[in-house]
Design a protein around this motif. Structure first.
Motif, PDB file in Angstrom:
ATOM      1  N   ILE A  69      31.785 -17.098  23.934  1.00  0.00           N
ATOM      2  CA  ILE A  69      31.298 -17.423  22.599  1.00  0.00           C
ATOM      3  C   ILE A  69      31.738 -16.345  21.608  1.00  0.00           C
ATOM      4  CG2 ILE A  69      29.263 -18.577  23.560  1.00  0.00           C
ATOM      5  CD1 ILE A  69      27.623 -16.125  22.482  1.00  0.00           C
ATOM      6  N   ALA A  70      31.553 -16.617  20.325  1.00  0.00           N
ATOM      7  CA  ALA A  70      31.793 -15.617  19.287  1.00  0.00           C
ATOM      8  C   ALA A  70      30.915 -15.977  18.095  1.00  0.00           C
ATOM      9  CB  ALA A  70      33.268 -15.583  18.892  1.00  0.00           C
ATOM     10  N   VAL A  71      30.714 -15.011  17.204  1.00  0.00           N
ATOM     11  CA  VAL A  71      29.794 -15.235  16.081  1.00  0.00           C
ATOM     12  C   VAL A  71      30.438 -14.824  14.761  1.00  0.00           C
ATOM     13  CG1 VAL A  71      27.706 -14.981  17.482  1.00  0.00           C
ATOM     14  CG2 VAL A  71      28.698 -12.951  16.395  1.00  0.00           C
ATOM     15  N   LYS A  72      30.091 -15.544  13.724  1.00  0.00           N
ATOM     16  CA  LYS A  72      30.461 -15.173  12.353  1.00  0.00           C
ATOM     17  C   LYS A  72      30.051 -13.724  12.111  1.00  0.00           C
ATOM     18  CE  LYS A  72      29.668 -17.213   7.711  1.00  0.00           C
ATOM     19  NZ  LYS A  72      29.024 -18.363   7.024  1.00  0.00           N
ATOM     20  N   ASN A  73      30.841 -12.982  11.365  1.00  0.00           N
ATOM     21  CA  ASN A  73      30.541 -11.543  11.315  1.00  0.00           C
ATOM     22  C   ASN A  73      29.389 -11.166  10.396  1.00  0.00           C
ATOM     23  OD1 ASN A  73      31.695 -11.124   8.722  1.00  0.00           O
ATOM     24  ND2 ASN A  73      33.689 -10.586   9.569  1.00  0.00           N
ATOM     25  N   LEU A  74      28.507 -12.115  10.088  1.00  0.00           N
ATOM     26  CA  LEU A  74      27.237 -11.769   9.453  1.00  0.00           C
ATOM     27  C   LEU A  74      26.090 -11.702  10.459  1.00  0.00           C
ATOM     28  CD1 LEU A  74      25.614 -14.632   9.317  1.00  0.00           C
ATOM     29  CD2 LEU A  74      26.696 -14.880   7.101  1.00  0.00           C
ATOM     30  N   PHE A  75      26.403 -11.946  11.756  1.00  0.00           N
ATOM     31  CA  PHE A  75      25.393 -11.769  12.806  1.00  0.00           C
ATOM     32  C   PHE A  75      25.449 -10.328  13.310  1.00  0.00           C
ATOM     33  CE2 PHE A  75      23.883 -16.045  14.055  1.00  0.00           C
ATOM     34  CZ  PHE A  75      24.724 -16.818  13.277  1.00  0.00           C
ATOM     35  N   ASP A  76      24.296  -9.723  13.514  1.00  0.00           N
ATOM     36  CA  ASP A  76      24.270  -8.400  14.124  1.00  0.00           C
ATOM     37  C   ASP A  76      24.807  -8.485  15.552  1.00  0.00           C
ATOM     38  OD1 ASP A  76      23.125  -7.342  11.868  1.00  0.00           O
ATOM     39  OD2 ASP A  76      21.143  -7.000  12.757  1.00  0.00           O
ATOM     40  N   VAL A  77      25.745  -7.592  15.845  1.00  0.00           N
ATOM     41  CA  VAL A  77      26.275  -7.430  17.200  1.00  0.00           C
ATOM     42  C   VAL A  77      26.129  -5.948  17.536  1.00  0.00           C
ATOM     43  CG1 VAL A  77      28.319  -7.526  18.679  1.00  0.00           C
ATOM     44  CG2 VAL A  77      27.928  -9.316  16.970  1.00  0.00           C
ATOM     45  N   THR A  78      25.474  -5.646  18.614  1.00  0.00           N
ATOM     46  CA  THR A  78      25.213  -4.261  18.980  1.00  0.00           C
ATOM     47  C   THR A  78      26.489  -3.417  18.899  1.00  0.00           C
ATOM     48  OG1 THR A  78      23.519  -5.020  20.517  1.00  0.00           O
ATOM     49  CG2 THR A  78      24.285  -2.747  20.781  1.00  0.00           C
ATOM     50  N   GLY A  79      26.415  -2.330  18.145  1.00  0.00           N
ATOM     51  CA  GLY A  79      27.546  -1.401  18.074  1.00  0.00           C
ATOM     52  C   GLY A  79      28.550  -1.700  16.991  1.00  0.00           C
ATOM     53  N   LEU A  80      28.418  -2.844  16.317  1.00  0.00           N
ATOM     54  CA  LEU A  80      29.345  -3.197  15.237  1.00  0.00           C
ATOM     55  C   LEU A  80      28.624  -3.176  13.894  1.00  0.00           C
ATOM     56  CD1 LEU A  80      31.221  -6.357  16.657  1.00  0.00           C
ATOM     57  CD2 LEU A  80      31.902  -3.943  16.844  1.00  0.00           C
ATOM     58  N   ALA A  81      29.317  -2.756  12.854  1.00  0.00           N
ATOM     59  CA  ALA A  81      28.780  -2.947  11.510  1.00  0.00           C
ATOM     60  C   ALA A  81      28.772  -4.445  11.217  1.00  0.00           C
ATOM     61  CB  ALA A  81      29.647  -2.204  10.494  1.00  0.00           C
ATOM     62  N   THR A  82      27.697  -4.912  10.600  1.00  0.00           N
ATOM     63  CA  THR A  82      27.597  -6.335  10.256  1.00  0.00           C
ATOM     64  C   THR A  82      28.317  -6.532   8.929  1.00  0.00           C
ATOM     65  OG1 THR A  82      25.474  -6.411  11.387  1.00  0.00           O
ATOM     66  CG2 THR A  82      25.991  -8.255   9.905  1.00  0.00           C
ATOM     67  N   LEU A  83      29.546  -7.019   8.999  1.00  0.00           N
ATOM     68  CA  LEU A  83      30.447  -7.004   7.831  1.00  0.00           C
ATOM     69  C   LEU A  83      30.073  -8.019   6.758  1.00  0.00           C
ATOM     70  CD1 LEU A  83      33.948  -6.692   9.572  1.00  0.00           C
ATOM     71  CD2 LEU A  83      32.485  -4.864   8.673  1.00  0.00           C
ATOM     72  N   ALA A  84      29.604  -9.178   7.158  1.00  0.00           N
ATOM     73  CA  ALA A  84      29.373 -10.259   6.196  1.00  0.00           C
ATOM     74  C   ALA A  84      30.612 -10.478   5.318  1.00  0.00           C
ATOM     75  CB  ALA A  84      28.139 -10.004   5.345  1.00  0.00           C
ATOM     76  N   GLY A  85      31.759 -10.226   5.884  1.00  0.00           N
ATOM     77  CA  GLY A  85      33.012 -10.465   5.168  1.00  0.00           C
ATOM     78  C   GLY A  85      33.283  -9.494   4.041  1.00  0.00           C
ATOM     79  N   ALA A  86      32.523  -8.408   3.968  1.00  0.00           N
ATOM     80  CA  ALA A  86      32.591  -7.526   2.793  1.00  0.00           C
ATOM     81  C   ALA A  86      33.166  -6.153   3.130  1.00  0.00           C
ATOM     82  CB  ALA A  86      31.201  -7.348   2.201  1.00  0.00           C
ATOM     83  N   LYS A  87      33.965  -5.641   2.238  1.00  0.00           N
ATOM     84  CA  LYS A  87      34.465  -4.264   2.356  1.00  0.00           C
ATOM     85  C   LYS A  87      33.295  -3.269   2.311  1.00  0.00           C
ATOM     86  CE  LYS A  87      37.258  -1.001  -0.378  1.00  0.00           C
ATOM     87  NZ  LYS A  87      38.037  -0.873  -1.625  1.00  0.00           N
ATOM     88  N   ILE A  88      32.343  -3.561   1.439  1.00  0.00           N
ATOM     89  CA  ILE A  88      31.212  -2.641   1.255  1.00  0.00           C
ATOM     90  C   ILE A  88      30.438  -2.438   2.549  1.00  0.00           C
ATOM     91  CG2 ILE A  88      28.933  -2.492   0.126  1.00  0.00           C
ATOM     92  CD1 ILE A  88      30.327  -3.882  -2.327  1.00  0.00           C
ATOM     93  N   GLU A  89      30.296  -3.481   3.330  1.00  0.00           N
ATOM     94  CA  GLU A  89      29.460  -3.398   4.536  1.00  0.00           C
ATOM     95  C   GLU A  89      30.156  -2.672   5.678  1.00  0.00           C
ATOM     96  OE1 GLU A  89      26.445  -4.107   4.009  1.00  0.00           O
ATOM     97  OE2 GLU A  89      26.869  -5.067   2.084  1.00  0.00           O
ATOM     98  N   ARG A  90      31.444  -2.361   5.508  1.00  0.00           N
ATOM     99  CA  ARG A  90      32.126  -1.550   6.523  1.00  0.00           C
ATOM    100  C   ARG A  90      31.495  -0.175   6.663  1.00  0.00           C
ATOM    101  NH1 ARG A  90      37.134  -5.176   6.636  1.00  0.00           N
ATOM    102  NH2 ARG A  90      35.713  -6.594   5.630  1.00  0.00           N
ATOM    103  N   GLU A  91      30.756   0.227   5.622  1.00  0.00           N
ATOM    104  CA  GLU A  91      30.086   1.532   5.642  1.00  0.00           C
ATOM    105  C   GLU A  91      28.719   1.462   6.321  1.00  0.00           C
ATOM    106  OE1 GLU A  91      29.837   2.439   1.496  1.00  0.00           O
ATOM    107  OE2 GLU A  91      31.995   2.224   1.195  1.00  0.00           O
ATOM    108  N   ALA A  92      28.284   0.260   6.646  1.00  0.00           N
ATOM    109  CA  ALA A  92      26.954   0.116   7.245  1.00  0.00           C
ATOM    110  C   ALA A  92      26.928   0.711   8.653  1.00  0.00           C
ATOM    111  CB  ALA A  92      26.570  -1.361   7.303  1.00  0.00           C
ATOM    112  N   ALA A  93      25.753   1.184   9.036  1.00  0.00           N
ATOM    113  CA  ALA A  93      25.589   1.698  10.400  1.00  0.00           C
ATOM    114  C   ALA A  93      25.785   0.554  11.397  1.00  0.00           C
ATOM    115  CB  ALA A  93      24.200   2.292  10.558  1.00  0.00           C
TER     116      ALA A  93
END
Lengths: 62, 452
Positions: B76-100
């Motif tokens: 399976i795979a998920v749209k990148n607005l779903f939290d995935v352990t260890g990944l920043a939740t991008l929501a398709g945004a450059k800004i969210e690349r800075e998220a923990a």
């Protein structure tokens, strides 16, 4: 302010000041265009006469 | 049949029967991704190491004779607005690349992996889910596996294209104004937008609280149903996929839902109606205003959500998203209040229509997948901007939170999606209708083989 002949642009300018959301000059034209689209859609909604007892659709449930 | 062509249900059955290992299934899908994803651009993050661990755990359990879940070994795979352990939740945004990095998986992702699913990674989308095209300024365009020159649709474009291309058997996406139904339709697969509020949104990046829904994409109705049953606790759909729904009262929506539709889209709707044994027509009153109200509320809530970043760093937004968010945030309160009042009125009209009919049908889009970069299209003889108008048939429905299964008519040309719309809470009925159509050969989602 002196109203211009473009009330939509006037509203946008004043709302941006009042709501503290400045629009950078390089973004202004595209924001104004998007706002005009929204106003046209808003009129489609607000021109419809709803029964006065129609409540908004709230989601809050205590 | 090759492993990447199997449905999720078939994979799980084969793994459980020890006909194939979860590791074999995973390797087949990784190989498919390595070959096709450079051209499709579905994945923004690959979690193959994690996937190998998860697949090995499934194989160990089976070897030990332990019980495994209904998605044993399913990639399976998920749209990148779903939290995935260890990944920043991008929501398709450059800004969210800075998220923990996320500390845990979104609960509904965790439900799937607990059932034995194997996570391949996170998938491309329109920035902050605000779009219908997945032409993302930061992560690039996701291409349609049926024709690489065309869009996959959006905002869950990566989720739809990954399933259509056989890169994953099952994916998750979100739908605020059509973002599951629209890409499912353009990519020729099945998609489920459940009733509003049915599925827990915890651990996902929001867009419009009033309309946000989560749901699955798959290549079969049974896969949608099994995912739906795993994703929530208040309903069960699988038992409904055992009997025909010949007694159901089905109608094709006219008026707004025909406005501007290409003839081939109306033909797809007619084929589905015929498959369900109906010639009836119905009108959902004032759907045009429902679409307009959804349009305004979406811009407002999305703009307000991102206001802080729009104030301080507007240059970091996707140029396609930024002006709509700024303009949306500055709308007068009257618009939003009246739009929310209209929502109540429109929901009541839909309820009245469902006293006459059990299911309603409408196209998912006005046309087949447009070309990448296309700015306009023909709508009712007029040249119209493409981006805001692709969702004209989906927006009125998510506006009032009705459940919809989007089914693919894939014969003879580019895929065409048809919405099967049910009353609130009746997902099972829409899924049963889709299952009947699939069993009768009216709809199908064969894996696309892109020409590289």
């Amino acid at each position: 302010m002196t109203p211009s002949d473009d009330p939509i642009a006037d509203y946008l300018d004043q709302a941006a000041i009042l709501l503290n959301l400045p629009i950078r000059p390089e973004h202004y034209a595209e924001v104004l265009a998007a706002f005009r689209v929204l106003r046209a859609q808003a009129e489609v909604v607000t021109e419809f006469a709803l029964p006065e007892h129609t409540e908004a659709a709230p989601r809050y449930t205590p | 049949m090759k492993l990447h062509e199997l449905s999720a249900t078939a994979i799980a059955a084969a793994v459980q029967a020890k006909e194939v290992s979860a590791g074999d299934v995973l390797r087949a899908h990784i190989a498919r991704i390595e070959v096709l994803d450079p051209a499709l651009n579905c994945f923004t993050d690959r979690t193959f190491t994690r996937a190998a661990t998860e697949a090995a755990a499934v194989d160990r359990k089976i070897a030990a004779g332990e019980v495994v879940g209904p998605l044993a070994g399913v990639p399976i795979a998920v749209k990148n607005l779903f939290d995935v352990t260890g990944l920043a939740t991008l929501a398709g945004a450059k800004i969210e690349r800075e998220a923990a990095p996320a500390a845990a998986d979104a609960p509904i992702l965790a439900r799937l992996t607990a059932a034995g699913a194997v996570l391949l990674g996170a998938l491309n989308m329109d920035e902050y889910a605000y779009g219908f095209v997945t032409e993302n300024a930061h992560d690039g365009v996701t291409h349609n596996p049926h024709d690489l020159a065309r869009i996959a649709g959006g905002s869950s474009g990566g989720s739809a294209a990954a399933v259509a291309g056989g890169l994953a058997a099952l994916t998750l996406g979100s739908d605020t104004n059509g973002s599951i139904r629209l890409p499912a339709g353009l990519c020729g697969i099945f998609g489920l937008k459940p009733s509003y509020g049915r599925i827990d949104r915890t651990g996902t990046f929001p867009f419009v609280d009033s309309f946000d829904h989560l749901g699955p994409f798959a290549r079969s109705t049974a896969d949608l149903a099994i995912a739906y049953d795993l994703l929530q606790d208040s309903d069960r759909a699988m038992p409904a996929l055992t009997q025909r729904i010949d007694g159901a009262r089905v109608a094709v929506l006219e008026d707004w839902f025909e406005y501007g539709a290409a003839p081939e889209m109306l033909a797809a709707v007619a084929a589905v109606a015929k498959g369900l044994g109906s010639m009836a027509k119905a009108i959902l009153p004032e759907a045009r205003r429902a679409r307009a109200a959804a349009f305004c509320i979406s811009a407002f809530e999305g703009g307000q959500l991102h206001k802080a970043n729009l104030q301080t760093r507007p240059q970091d937004f996707d140029p396609a998203t930024r002006p709509r968010l700024i303009a949306g945030a500055l709308q007068p309160a009257e618009t939003i209040y009246q739009a929310q009042r209209f929502r109540n009125w429109f929901a009541h009209e839909a309820k009245k229509l469902f006293e006459i009919f059990d299911l309603l049908l409408a196209p998912a889009t006005p046309c087949v997948a447009p070309l990448i970069g296309q700015k306009t299209f023909e709508l009712d003889g007029q040249t119209m901007p493409l981006r805001p108008n692709l969702g004209i048939y989906t927006q009125p429905i998510s506006f009032i939170g009705l459940p919809v299964v989007c089914v693919p008519v894939t014969t003879g040309m580019l895929p065409r999606g048809v919405q099967i719309i049910a009353p609130a809470g009746r997902e099972s009925l829409a899924l049963a209708a889709a299952w009947q159509l699939e069993r009768d050969g009216v709809v199908a989602a064969p894996v696309a083989e892109p020409t590289l």
